[in-house]
Design a protein around this motif. Structure first.
Motif, PDB file in Angstrom:
ATOM      1  N   MET A 156      93.482  -8.495 -57.374  1.00  0.00           N
ATOM      2  CA  MET A 156      94.009  -7.284 -56.752  1.00  0.00           C
ATOM      3  C   MET A 156      95.215  -6.799 -57.556  1.00  0.00           C
ATOM      4  N   MET A 157      95.210  -5.510 -57.897  1.00  0.00           N
ATOM      5  CA  MET A 157      96.339  -4.905 -58.605  1.00  0.00           C
ATOM      6  C   MET A 157      96.925  -3.797 -57.747  1.00  0.00           C
ATOM      7  N   ILE A 158      98.243  -3.782 -57.674  1.00  0.00           N
ATOM      8  CA  ILE A 158      98.956  -2.788 -56.863  1.00  0.00           C
ATOM      9  C   ILE A 158      99.513  -1.700 -57.786  1.00  0.00           C
ATOM     10  N   HIS A 159      99.237  -0.436 -57.459  1.00  0.00           N
ATOM     11  CA  HIS A 159      99.695   0.694 -58.268  1.00  0.00           C
ATOM     12  C   HIS A 159     100.693   1.504 -57.442  1.00  0.00           C
ATOM     13  N   PHE A 160     101.960   1.470 -57.828  1.00  0.00           N
ATOM     14  CA  PHE A 160     102.952   2.324 -57.181  1.00  0.00           C
ATOM     15  C   PHE A 160     102.975   3.668 -57.888  1.00  0.00           C
ATOM     16  N   SER A 161     103.258   4.718 -57.140  1.00  0.00           N
ATOM     17  CA  SER A 161     103.088   6.077 -57.656  1.00  0.00           C
ATOM     18  C   SER A 161     103.981   6.401 -58.837  1.00  0.00           C
ATOM     19  N   ASP A 162     105.164   5.773 -58.925  1.00  0.00           N
ATOM     20  CA  ASP A 162     106.093   6.142 -59.992  1.00  0.00           C
ATOM     21  C   ASP A 162     106.038   5.180 -61.173  1.00  0.00           C
ATOM     22  N   GLU A 163     105.021   4.342 -61.233  1.00  0.00           N
ATOM     23  CA  GLU A 163     104.887   3.410 -62.342  1.00  0.00           C
ATOM     24  C   GLU A 163     103.606   3.702 -63.112  1.00  0.00           C
ATOM     25  N   ASN A 164     103.764   4.188 -64.309  1.00  0.00           N
ATOM     26  CA  ASN A 164     102.599   4.526 -65.122  1.00  0.00           C
ATOM     27  C   ASN A 164     102.314   3.494 -66.207  1.00  0.00           C
ATOM     28  N   ALA A 165     103.381   2.842 -66.694  1.00  0.00           N
ATOM     29  CA  ALA A 165     103.189   1.868 -67.777  1.00  0.00           C
ATOM     30  C   ALA A 165     102.441   0.649 -67.261  1.00  0.00           C
ATOM     31  N   MET A 166     101.492   0.162 -68.063  1.00  0.00           N
ATOM     32  CA  MET A 166     100.703  -0.998 -67.665  1.00  0.00           C
ATOM     33  C   MET A 166     101.119  -2.265 -68.409  1.00  0.00           C
ATOM     34  N   ASN A 174      85.584  -7.906 -45.529  1.00  0.00           N
ATOM     35  CA  ASN A 174      84.360  -7.134 -45.788  1.00  0.00           C
ATOM     36  C   ASN A 174      84.087  -7.002 -47.281  1.00  0.00           C
ATOM     37  N   PHE A 175      85.161  -6.789 -48.052  1.00  0.00           N
ATOM     38  CA  PHE A 175      84.976  -6.676 -49.498  1.00  0.00           C
ATOM     39  C   PHE A 175      84.538  -8.009 -50.095  1.00  0.00           C
ATOM     40  N   ALA A 176      85.149  -9.081 -49.626  1.00  0.00           N
ATOM     41  CA  ALA A 176      84.812 -10.405 -50.150  1.00  0.00           C
ATOM     42  C   ALA A 176      83.353 -10.752 -49.894  1.00  0.00           C
ATOM     43  N   HIS A 177      82.835 -10.363 -48.743  1.00  0.00           N
ATOM     44  CA  HIS A 177      81.455 -10.701 -48.381  1.00  0.00           C
ATOM     45  C   HIS A 177      80.444  -9.654 -48.830  1.00  0.00           C
ATOM     46  N   GLY A 178      80.945  -8.521 -49.288  1.00  0.00           N
ATOM     47  CA  GLY A 178      80.042  -7.434 -49.664  1.00  0.00           C
ATOM     48  C   GLY A 178      79.466  -7.582 -51.053  1.00  0.00           C
ATOM     49  N   LYS A 179      78.605  -6.626 -51.430  1.00  0.00           N
ATOM     50  CA  LYS A 179      77.924  -6.666 -52.721  1.00  0.00           C
ATOM     51  C   LYS A 179      78.682  -5.945 -53.829  1.00  0.00           C
ATOM     52  N   HIS A 180      79.630  -5.089 -53.454  1.00  0.00           N
ATOM     53  CA  HIS A 180      80.337  -4.297 -54.459  1.00  0.00           C
ATOM     54  C   HIS A 180      81.292  -5.167 -55.270  1.00  0.00           C
ATOM     55  N   MET A 181      81.352  -4.886 -56.583  1.00  0.00           N
ATOM     56  CA  MET A 181      82.235  -5.639 -57.474  1.00  0.00           C
ATOM     57  C   MET A 181      83.640  -5.050 -57.539  1.00  0.00           C
ATOM     58  N   LYS A 182      83.771  -3.738 -57.242  1.00  0.00           N
ATOM     59  CA  LYS A 182      85.077  -3.086 -57.327  1.00  0.00           C
ATOM     60  C   LYS A 182      85.327  -2.246 -56.079  1.00  0.00           C
ATOM     61  N   ALA A 183      86.594  -2.078 -55.753  1.00  0.00           N
ATOM     62  CA  ALA A 183      86.952  -1.224 -54.612  1.00  0.00           C
ATOM     63  C   ALA A 183      88.397  -0.761 -54.779  1.00  0.00           C
ATOM     64  N   CYS A 189      88.871  -6.219 -57.760  1.00  0.00           N
ATOM     65  CA  CYS A 189      87.729  -6.499 -58.616  1.00  0.00           C
ATOM     66  C   CYS A 189      87.346  -7.963 -58.454  1.00  0.00           C
ATOM     67  N   LYS A 190      86.089  -8.217 -58.132  1.00  0.00           N
ATOM     68  CA  LYS A 190      85.622  -9.595 -58.003  1.00  0.00           C
ATOM     69  C   LYS A 190      85.552 -10.238 -59.382  1.00  0.00           C
ATOM     70  N   LEU A 191      85.857 -11.522 -59.430  1.00  0.00           N
ATOM     71  CA  LEU A 191      85.786 -12.243 -60.695  1.00  0.00           C
ATOM     72  C   LEU A 191      84.345 -12.428 -61.135  1.00  0.00           C
ATOM     73  N   ASP A 192      83.472 -12.710 -60.184  1.00  0.00           N
ATOM     74  CA  ASP A 192      82.069 -12.958 -60.491  1.00  0.00           C
ATOM     75  C   ASP A 192      81.296 -12.944 -59.186  1.00  0.00           C
ATOM     76  N   LYS A 193      80.059 -12.514 -59.236  1.00  0.00           N
ATOM     77  CA  LYS A 193      79.227 -12.485 -58.034  1.00  0.00           C
ATOM     78  C   LYS A 193      79.055 -13.863 -57.421  1.00  0.00           C
ATOM     79  N   MET A 194      79.131 -14.910 -58.274  1.00  0.00           N
ATOM     80  CA  MET A 194      78.893 -16.262 -57.800  1.00  0.00           C
ATOM     81  C   MET A 194      80.150 -16.924 -57.237  1.00  0.00           C
ATOM     82  N   LEU A 195      81.335 -16.344 -57.501  1.00  0.00           N
ATOM     83  CA  LEU A 195      82.569 -16.902 -56.959  1.00  0.00           C
ATOM     84  C   LEU A 195      82.835 -16.249 -55.616  1.00  0.00           C
TER      85      LEU A 195
END
Length: 340
Positions: free
Chosen positions: A238-248, A196-205, A226-232
Motif C-alpha cells: 500500500m502506498m499513500i499519496h498526499f496531495s502536495d507531494e509529487n516527488a517519488m 474485500n480487496f485481499a480476498h478479491g481477484k483484482h491485483m490493483k485498487a 497492489c497485491k504481491l502475487d495471486k498466490m500470496l
C-alpha cells in the motif's frame, strides 16, 4: 510475534502422501500441489516458494531430465529444492541429481522423519519466503511516499517515510494495523475494504480516506494497493499519496564517503594511458587476424609471453575480452593501424 507461513510447492502424483503432507505441514506452509514437472516449474516461477518438494517415486523418469532448470533460474536459485526418491535406486539418483538439488530424502525414511526435516527447514536461514520481499523492501526507503506491506489490515513492515509521517511512539509496532491511523468512524469501513480487496481477484485498487498523522492533524490521502502475487493470500503493498507531494524518489540517498569519491576520482585520472610498444605490435597483428602462434613467430617471442601481453591489454582497458580491448584502443586512437 507473528509467524508468516512459508510457501511449499509439492510436485508428485501420490494423493495419499500429499494428503498426509498437507495434514502435517499446513500449520507452517501454504501448500501448492501439481502432478507434473512441467506444471511445477511454471507454478514455481510465479509462486517463488521457499521449498520445492519433488516426489521422484511417482513421476516418470523422463520428466526429471530438466530438473536443473529450477536452480539455474535466477528467481528460484534461493529455493530449497529437495527430492524424495526410491532407496532402491540410490546410487544412480545420487550420481544423476546430487549436483542439481539441495537434498535427497530416500524412501527408507518414515513420513514422520520427512515432515520433521521440512519443518526444521522452516526455522533455518536458508528458508527464503522473505528473501525477495526483503530485497524489495530495500527500495522502500528511496520513496518519499509512505509505503507499507500489509497482510489484510495488519502492517508487516513500513518504510522510513511512513514512520516519519505517522505517530508510532505509543503504539506496539509488532501489532500495528492500518486502522490504528484512521478516524474511529472510518475504521469499520477501511477494515472491510481491505478484507474485500485481499480476498478479491483484482491485483490493483485505488481509494481515498482520511488519515491521522503524527502531529494529530487529519489529512485526506489517495491510497494505492497492489497485491504481491495471486498466490500470496491477502498480502499486498500500500502506498499513500498526499496531495502536495509529487516527488517519488528522495534526492539524497545513502551515506557520504570521501574515500569513495577519491577512489572514483583517482580511477578517472588513470584513464589516460598509452600502450607499450610491444602491446601496440600485438594489437596491430591481432587486428590483421593473426593467431597467437603466428604472432609469436613474427615477433620472435614465446606464445606464453604473447598470452601475458593479451591478458595485460584486457586488464588495463577494463575489458572482458581481447576484442573489446581492440575496439577500445581503436576508438580512443591509442594505436595507429595505418603505420606499418
Amino acid at each position: 510475534m507473528r509467524t508468516e507461513k512459508k510457501q511449499l510447492l509439492v510436485i508428485g502424483n501420490q494423493p495419499g502422501f500429499v494428503s498426509n503432507l498437507k495434514e502435517n505441514l499446513s500449520v507452517y506452509f501454504e501448500i501448492s500441489c501439481v502432478n507434473s514437472m512441467h506444471s511445477g516449474y511454471n507454478l514455481a516461477v510465479g509462486l517463488l516458494p521457499d521449498i520445492i518438494f519433488i516426489d521422484q517415486t511417482s513421476l516418470p523418469p523422463k520428466s526429471l531430465k530438466n530438473i536443473s532448470n529450477f536452480k539455474s533460474t535466477h528467481f528460484l536459485n534461493k529455493c530449497w529444492l529437495v527430492m524424495y526418491a526410491d532407496d532402491n535406486f540410490k546410487q544412480g539418483i545420487d550420481k544423476e541429481y546430487k549436483e542439481s538439488i539441495d537434498e535427497i530424502m530416500y524412501s527408507s525414511k518414515t513420513q514422520s522423519e520427512i515432515f520433521s526435516r521440512i519443518i526444521q527447514q522452516v526455522h533455518s536461514k536458508s528458508s527464503i519466503t522473505n528473501y525477495w520481499k526483503d530485497s524489495f523492501l530495500g527500495l522502500f526507503n528511496l520513496l518519499v511516499n509512505p509505503v507499507v506491506l500489509l497482510q489484510e489490515d495488519t502492517i508487516i513492515t513500513m518504510n522510513d517515510s511512513f514512520k516519519e509521517s505517522f505517530k508510532l511512539n505509543n503504539l506496539d509496532v509488532e501489532n500495528l494495523k492500518l486502522t490504528d491511523f484512521v478516524n474511529c468512524e472510518n475504521k469499520t469501513k477501511v477494515r472491510a475494504s481491505l478484507r474485500n480487496f485481499a480476498h478479491g481477484k483484482h491485483m490493483k485498487a485505488v481509494t481515498t480516506t482520511a488519515l491521522q498523522l503524527k502531529d494529530n492533524k487529519i489529512r485526506n490521502a489517495k491510497i494505492s494497493f497492489c497485491k504481491l502475487d495471486k498466490m500470496l493470500h491477502g498480502q499486498f503493498i500500500m502506498m499513500i499519496h498526499f496531495s502536495d507531494e509529487n516527488a517519488m524518489i528522495k534526492e539524497e540517498v545513502g551515506s557520504h564517503s570521501v574515500n569513495v569519491e577519491n577512489c572514483f576520482e583517482e580511477n578517472s585520472n588513470l584513464a589516460e594511458f598509452s600502450f607499450t610498444k610491444r602491446e601496440k605490435e600485438i594489437i596491430k597483428l591481432l587486428c590483421k587476424g593473426y593467431k597467437t602462434k603466428e604472432i609469436s613467430d613474427i615477433l620472435f617471442i614465446s606464445p606464453k609471453t604473447i598470452e601475458k601481453h593479451r591478458a595485460n591489454i584486457v586488464r588495463r582497458t577494463n575489458s572482458d575480452t581481447i576484442l573489446e580491448s581492440i575496439i577500445y584502443a581503436i576508438s580512443h586512437n591509442l594505436i595507429d593501424l595505418q603505420h606499418n
